[in-house]
Design an enzyme around this catalytic site. Sequence first.
Site, mmCIF file in Angstrom:
data_model
loop_
_atom_site.group_PDB
_atom_site.id
_atom_site.type_symbol
_atom_site.label_atom_id
_atom_site.label_comp_id
_atom_site.label_asym_id
_atom_site.label_seq_id
_atom_site.Cartn_x
_atom_site.Cartn_y
_atom_site.Cartn_z
ATOM 1 N N ARG A 97 0.858 -1.195 0.000
ATOM 2 C CA ARG A 97 0.000 0.000 0.000
ATOM 3 C C ARG A 97 0.893 1.244 0.000
ATOM 4 N NH1 ARG A 97 -5.067 0.151 3.672
ATOM 5 N NH2 ARG A 97 -5.598 1.690 2.086
ATOM 6 N N GLN A 210 -15.494 1.738 6.815
ATOM 7 C CA GLN A 210 -14.753 1.465 8.055
ATOM 8 C C GLN A 210 -15.417 2.113 9.272
ATOM 9 O OE1 GLN A 210 -13.370 2.611 5.220
ATOM 10 N NE2 GLN A 210 -11.373 1.695 4.835
ATOM 11 N N ASP A 251 -3.174 9.098 7.796
ATOM 12 C CA ASP A 251 -2.303 8.063 7.233
ATOM 13 C C ASP A 251 -0.902 8.588 6.969
ATOM 14 O OD1 ASP A 251 -5.215 7.331 6.480
ATOM 15 O OD2 ASP A 251 -4.065 5.467 6.396
ATOM 16 N N ASN A 261 -5.599 11.718 4.942
ATOM 17 C CA ASN A 261 -6.420 10.770 5.701
ATOM 18 C C ASN A 261 -7.482 10.233 4.747
ATOM 19 O OD1 ASN A 261 -7.117 9.431 8.172
ATOM 20 N ND2 ASN A 261 -8.876 10.786 8.361
#
Lengths: 370, 370
Positions: A97, A210, A251, A261
């Site tokens: 990722r 999420q 992130d 993010n």
Amino acid sequence: MKVNGQPYRTIWLKPGNPKTVQIIDQRHLPHAFVIEDLTHMEEAATAIKDMHVRGAPLIGATAAFGLYLAALHAPRGSEAAFNQAMQAAAEHLHATRPTAINLAWALNTVLAALEGVAGIEAKVAAALKTAEQIADDEAEACRMIGVHGVGLITRIAKLKGGQPVNILTHCNAGWLACVDYGTATAPVYAAHDAGIPVHVWVDETRPRNQGARLTAWELGQHGVPHTVVADNVGGHLMQHGMVDMVIVGTDRTTYTGDVANKIGTYLKALAAKDNDVLFYVALPSSTIDWELRDGMEIPIEQRGAEEVKHIQGLVDGEIKSVLLTPADSPAANYAFDVTPSHLVDALITERGICPANEEGILGLFPEKKK
Amino acid sequence: MKVNGQPYRTIWLKPGNPKTVQIIDQRHLPHAFVIEDLTHMEEAATAIKDMHVRGAPLIGATAAFGLYLAALHAPRGSEAAFNQAMQAAAEHLHATRPTAINLAWALNTVLAALEGVAGIEAKVAAALKTAEQIADDEAEACRMIGVHGVGLITRIAKLKGGQPVNILTHCNAGWLACVDYGTATAPVYAAHDAGIPVHVWVDETRPRNQGARLTAWELGQHGVPHTVVADNVGGHLMQHGMVDMVIVGTDRTTYTGDVANKIGTYLKALAAKDNDVLFYVALPSSTIDWELRDGMEIPIEQRGAEEVKHIQGLVDGEIKSVLLTPADSPAANYAFDVTPSHLVDALITERGICPANEEGILGLFPEKKK
């Protein structure tokens, strides 16, 4: 944090079997609580890539444990061959990722530890020790985010005289995204555990939900009052005084305070600014990119269209995926966006709270000054 | 517009049976194209309330045809009893949904027409004629929105020298929300039909997914290039210059230019402003509330939590509803938000384009001056 009353982390060494790492396979939440065994690096890579685990801190910890699994099975013929295999494993894990900076940071931390010791078995032991240390450090950083952040909530609670403090969060920056406590949720759990009334608006967080799947589940497991809303709703709530503060995770954060993010965070930051609602970003410093000045340079992952076109849910007792769009309509799936620092009221880190700018961040982390 | 190559409106009198009204039951789109017969007022009310039909102009037209169905079956004993039944039917239809102003407007228009004629059968005929006139007028208003709005697209097309004009839209303000052409889509269809290259970013529009289900379907049927995105994505697209203009519809617009539209519209308007992207609202004047100065006073419908917690999609050839959240997590479902006029670059109406303020609106509709 607790699941059905029992304390869990999101990643751990299997009791009685130190050659197996265990994770919660989060793809099945909230409908089923599934623990997955990881015995090879490739399984750790798949777990990251296919999002059995997600969240920047947990991605880093899983990658570190992945390198430990690689070390267990790397060639023993020569130290050079072992090192080469570890380098290849790190590259493989790194490619899973692109956005979370913790991934590279955790891999580099383990590789550096291996360099520091001689002998293959010593390196294997160092890989395990470093992975465990990374997990412990992440958990402790999140705990400290809670310690520092809870004051922001208690201050509002005092002003509201017993009315619940309404906190909006986006995606899952909870303990499921970390090793324990969570980033955005750490102050919330700390406040709730201290008896301060809180209520969390949980953004659904399409396309992977999420929020609706993970944040709602973990808040529910811990007994924190919450309400799930579509991602579209936050602006309306803020216009009507129904949000006291926003706390999100990140992130990757530039050392200047720009915040990458989950996609949609930027929209909530704009709404917070437009309605004078406090907007906080909670992060362990492992999420800070000390090289990047401009958030717009953060690489933004594009994921598959099928994540937008289909969604998974529970029907007739089974988890199934349903098609939402016309079968032949294209879809795009940008996974993150960047919230410019001027929309962020403050960062909540393991060392304290600071303004979202270079001066503020380096004030808390002076050792990073160049 | 066309479905499988055949022209349709969204509501019409059944061929050969003028006592039956037909609609497209939009709950089944995009997976199935289902036509529903309405023979009694109560069925029209259910169709509005349970969103077999939706979209402000179509809600109005369906309510008008609902009054016609009520007239067909109202007591014939005396004109007073007939009138009383019609009044009750209007109240029943009015209670179906609170936000769209067209609903009250259409009902009042039909009731006024009934007052203008004597005799029960004449009133029945007047109800039908007025309902058909409302449908025709809505279609013509939308066609004119296209005529006026297409210039905004061609201007950008010229600047882009053959590259597609990227238009973002939220929810479905397409022909499925109207009687024909659509409001936000009318300029898009007009541009596409004129050979101007356009590409539409289709916001999914949670929780009911009118974008992913309806807008994507109708654009696809008409051959307009489009891409479905989660509602979270628009800000990122605008930050990266991937949106040239936003066009949305509205469920109610104050005469001062505040715009109530599908929840999440406000967030896109904020992002457009932050990135200097043009933000247009397309509307027939039937959507304007000539009494309301402040958009924050527009009643915002709250719908059931089950629309957030579950979603419908296609699985194994069947349309099924799946659970997305923990079964016991609460959810809130605000259906609309209000975009303040200062975030709107212009309104596109059937009479032309005007600034989103009282002076601009009354300039196009001087007969509304008080």
